[in-house]
Design an enzyme around this catalytic site. Structure first.
Site, mmCIF file in Angstrom:
data_model
loop_
_atom_site.group_PDB
_atom_site.id
_atom_site.type_symbol
_atom_site.label_atom_id
_atom_site.label_comp_id
_atom_site.label_asym_id
_atom_site.label_seq_id
_atom_site.Cartn_x
_atom_site.Cartn_y
_atom_site.Cartn_z
ATOM 1 N N GLY A 54 0.848 -1.196 0.000
ATOM 2 C CA GLY A 54 0.000 0.000 0.000
ATOM 3 C C GLY A 54 0.875 1.235 0.000
ATOM 4 N N CYS A 81 5.309 -6.116 1.569
ATOM 5 C CA CYS A 81 5.636 -4.691 1.498
ATOM 6 C C CYS A 81 4.987 -3.925 2.658
ATOM 7 C CB CYS A 81 5.248 -4.138 0.133
ATOM 8 S SG CYS A 81 5.928 -2.505 -0.156
ATOM 9 N N TYR A 82 3.956 -3.108 2.394
ATOM 10 C CA TYR A 82 3.293 -2.402 3.497
ATOM 11 C C TYR A 82 2.788 -3.408 4.531
ATOM 12 C CZ TYR A 82 0.141 0.765 6.001
ATOM 13 O OH TYR A 82 -0.473 1.510 6.967
ATOM 14 N N HIS A 169 7.717 -7.626 -3.783
ATOM 15 C CA HIS A 169 6.389 -8.028 -4.290
ATOM 16 C C HIS A 169 6.487 -9.356 -5.042
ATOM 17 C CE1 HIS A 169 4.096 -4.350 -3.401
ATOM 18 N NE2 HIS A 169 5.289 -3.782 -3.473
ATOM 19 N N GLU A 171 4.091 -10.960 -6.274
ATOM 20 C CA GLU A 171 2.988 -11.081 -7.232
ATOM 21 C C GLU A 171 3.299 -10.465 -8.589
ATOM 22 O OE1 GLU A 171 3.212 -9.152 -4.657
ATOM 23 O OE2 GLU A 171 2.073 -7.288 -4.771
ATOM 24 N N ASP A 227 -19.276 -11.324 -20.833
ATOM 25 C CA ASP A 227 -19.748 -11.459 -19.452
ATOM 26 C C ASP A 227 -21.224 -11.832 -19.376
ATOM 27 O OD1 ASP A 227 -17.231 -10.583 -18.972
ATOM 28 O OD2 ASP A 227 -17.822 -8.531 -18.461
ATOM 29 N N SER A 228 -22.049 -11.090 -20.115
ATOM 30 C CA SER A 228 -23.480 -11.387 -20.018
ATOM 31 C C SER A 228 -23.787 -12.750 -20.632
ATOM 32 C CB SER A 228 -24.326 -10.281 -20.653
ATOM 33 O OG SER A 228 -24.031 -10.139 -22.011
ATOM 34 N N LYS A 369 -11.899 -11.263 -15.319
ATOM 35 C CA LYS A 369 -12.259 -11.398 -16.740
ATOM 36 C C LYS A 369 -11.656 -12.650 -17.389
ATOM 37 C CE LYS A 369 -13.996 -9.255 -20.404
ATOM 38 N NZ LYS A 369 -15.280 -8.565 -20.426
#
Ligand code: XMP
Length: 513
Positions: A54, A81-82, A169, A171, A227-228, A369
């Site tokens: 953060g 990190c934070y 990090h 990630e 998506d729909s 997504k």
């Protein structure tokens, strides 16, 4: 979903990446913005906690704090990190502010054989740093488990309480061994990787069945987007012919679009009860003469809701409405950074007002997504639909600059078809995020045959992006651009000039309006 990972978000731009990497490793992950009550999330039975990075300094007044209930829960914790600084600050260690901070690559060396480093090389490896404070002294019970040349405490560990912390990090793509470090933490926490799309589909279908009961009728607005379509497919598996899908043809769709959607959906899902409502005359009538982009968007949004609601009424008693809300929409709505400034009033089928007389079903609200595409594949949705490029709710109305007249729409459709075919035939359709034509409002002088022409200008827009938040213009081969331009000028009457848009986002946006 007991035994999952709970990520507390302290506002890092990488928090969603932690969740995606965790899920990619086979563990379900949930994000809770810092500052919200932790009780309900702990009540769902997570098996491990991750504290994100953060932008704040843990020593400053007003900075996000570590809720003591998180440590008291006795779960294995990974602070990043934070998250590491917060653990040090809150559990009795000491932080200091660095004069310049450390951003970018660093060479990390582990100092023990702790569980995080299982299977890692003995020597140093490259990690990515982004911090302004550093841990000066570890809290009681912690040992230092890693360092870099500039940072004596780059990782620390409390082996008894299974609390781990790393300053870098894991990630981000640029950290070597990052995914392994995350997977090691989760394995050491005793979690088993059970997050699979097939089990998600099965569980969600069951949950929708339970929610709708044996008689509940469900309505769904299809946009033609992924998506729909996936949301509708999932619900259709759960409730069969009690699902009623509505696709509104607003007269602002691309060439062949209505037929493509009909073919793709009815072949894969005949039981979706697809109704295609042709409301094009109404939309075009309401838009007549309107030039202002925001007004156009508002007219289209309002008209869509009217048409959809009227259609729903014709179906008799409907109890539920399916929306294709995704996980990023859910998290962003409570982001600790607050809402970002409004640039355009986006309209899509997910934006239906909450006061419609239906209960909501949002079967994708836990997914990102890319996971929706995996799920769609699992459910048998054709690739063509799963990989359609994003198309905005207001459609071609925001790609005709100026008034949206039928003739302008017809010119744009023909030019856009040439752009879409050109990129697809060049095999670039999955590489380029979005590609389309825009019809400009001004005219230009040209020479055609032996005479003067005074025609319209088409802009080609093609961008690369990962999430539409930022975008770069696609470096399309010059020959491809030349072919598309020459086809547009020769085949689309009324157009005598084609330009290529080389603006990035920001400062440009992907669409022109
Ligand atoms: P901009 O133009 O803001 O667009 O860079 C970012 C992405 O969003 C799409 N877009 C929309 N999608 N309803 C939608 O569903 C809208 O009103 C809308 N406006 C823009 C755009 O195509 C791009 O992918």
């Amino acid at each position: 979903m007991a035994g999952h990972v709970l990520i507390i978000d302290y506002g890092s731009q990488f928090t969603q990446l932690i969740a995606r990497k965790t899920r990619a490793a086979g563990f379900y992950a949930e994000i809770l913005p810092a500052g919200l009550p932790v009780g309900p999330s702990l009540g769902r039975g997570p098996g491990a906690l991750i504290l994100s990075g953060g932008p704040a300094s843990a020593m400053e007044e007003g900075a996000p704090t570590l809720d003591p209930a998180l440590v008291a829960a006795g779960l294995p914790i990974l602070g990043i990190c934070y998250g590491m600084q917060l653990l040090a600050h809150s559990l009795g260690g000491k932080l200091t502010k660095e004069a310049t901070g450390e951003y970018g690559p660093a060479s990390f060396e582990r100092l023990n054989d702790g569980p995080l480093w299982r299977g890692l090389p003995g020597g140093p490896f490259k990690v990515w740093m982004s911090h302004g404070d550093r841990v000066e002294a570890t809290p009681p019970g912690f040992l230092v488990s890693g360092k870099t040349a500039d940072l004596p405490v780059a990782a620390m560990e409390d082996p008894i309480r299974k609390i781990h912390a790393i300053q870098f990090h894991p990630e981000v793509h640029h950290t070597q061994n990052g995914e392994l470090i995350l997977a090691n933490f989760l394995a050491a926490a005793g979690l088993t990787p059970t997050w699979k799309m097939s089990s998600f589909a099965r569980d969600t279908i069951e949950a929708v069945r339970a929610k709708t009961g044996p008689d509940g009728h469900v309505i769904c607005a299809l946009s033609g987007g992924v998506d729909s379509a996936v949301a509708a497919a999932l619900v259709s598996k759960a409730v069969g012919s009690r699902l009623h899908s509505i696709f509104v043809d607003n007269g602002l769709l691309r060439d062949g679009e209505v037929d493509e959607v009909r073919a793709a959906l009815t072949s894969a899902y005949p039981e979706m009860n697809l109704t295609i409502v042709d409301a094009s005359a109404l939309f075009l009538d309401r838009l007549a003469g309107e030039e202002d982009p925001e007004t156009k968007r508002k007219i289209i949004g309002k008209t869509f809701i009217e048409v959809f609601t009227a259609e729903a009424k014709k179906l008799g008693k409907i109890d539920f409405l399916v929306q294709g809300t995704l996980y990023p929409d859910v998290i962003e709505s409570v982001s600790p950074q607050g809402p970002s400034a409004m640039i355009k009033s986006h309209h899509n089928v997910g934006g239906l007002p909450k006061d419609l007389p239906f209960k909501l079903i949002e079967p994708l609200r836990d997914l990102f997504k890319d996971e929706v595409r995996v799920l769609g594949k699992e459910l048998g949705i054709p690739d063509d639909l799963l990989w359609r490029q994003p198309f905005p709710g207001p459609g071609l109305a925001i790609r005709v600059i100026g008034p949206v007249e039928p003739e302008a729409l017809s010119i744009l459709r023909r030019a856009d078809r040439i752009v879409r075919d050109g990129i697809k035939n060049a095999g670039l359709d999955r590489e380029v995020w979005q590609y389309f034509a825009v019809l400009l409002s001004n005219k230009s002088v040209g020479v055609m045959g032996d005479g003067r022409s005074y025609g319209r200008v088409v802009a080609i827009r093609a961008v690369t992006s990962v999430d539409a938040m930022t975008a770069d213009w696609a470096r399309l081969p010059h020959d491809l651009l030349a072919r598309m331009a020459s086809r547009i000028i020769n085949e689309v009457s009324g157009v005598n000039r084609v330009v290529y848009d080389i603006s990035t986002k920001p400062p440009g946006t992907i669409e022109w309006e």
